[in-house]
Design a protein around this motif. Structure first.
Motif: not given
Length: 186
Positions: A97-112
């Motif tokens: 299972n993957y969770y990712g938090l992204y900015k609108p420009d596609g930058t990954l901020i944080k993931s689990k």
């Protein structure tokens, strides 16, 4: 007598554990959205990093919700004055299972990343063996590997769920080096 001994050991373990414990990310998405509603940069980043992602779910997340649901801190380099929405992507792939938090420009901020652990590193196995010797009757029933990543830090740990003959459960959190970081009663 056995219950009193277990309670005493649990209290001692809780008092001696390290102050730093694994993050518990709560995915909070106020608006579930379709793939078409995400910025193209976010979709492109996802498809490049994880071309075989399955069961993908997309969320549009206001910044104030991000701060609560992801426990976003200054370390995550978010500008509190920013009013832009963020995007959470959740999916499964290869029993992970993957969770990712992204900015609108596609930058990954944080993931689990969360994955069932078929095997554990030797130091974690040794720690579990030591605990099972001091706590007979407890059996490991589940093992999960976690990796939390942000722009400034990576945290890897293993969650081991144990059960005894009386049906009690404990969740033990180990660093890859076998250090017990946290113990939770259920």
């Amino acid at each position: 007598m056995k219950k009193k001994l277990m309670l005493a050991i649990t209290v001692v373990l809780n008092m001696t554990l390290s102050a730093q414990t694994p993050d518990e990310v709560v995915i909070t998405g106020t608006n579930k959205v379709s793939k078409q509603e995400l910025p193209a940069a976010v979709i492109a980043k996802l498809e490049k990093q994880f071309p075989n992602a399955q069961a993908v779910q997309y969320y549009k997340v206001p910044q104030d919700v991000v701060a609560k649901g992801w426990n976003v801190t200054v370390d995550d380099e978010l500008d509190p004055a920013e009013t832009v929405d963020y995007y959470t992507i959740q999916f499964t792939r290869d029993n992970m299972n993957y969770y990712g938090l992204y900015k609108p420009d596609g930058t990954l901020i944080k993931s689990k990343l969360e994955q069932q652990a078929a095997t554990l590193p030797d130091p974690v196995k040794a720690s579990i063996s030591n605990i099972s010797q001091t706590h007979p009757g407890w059996t490991v029933v589940a093992k999960t590997y976690y990796k939390n990543t942000s722009a400034t830090k990576n945290l890897e740990y293993y969650e081991v769920v144990a059960r005894n003959d009386a049906g009690e459960h404990r969740r033990l959190y180990f660093a890859p080096d076998g250090t017990l970081k946290k113990l939770k009663k259920e």
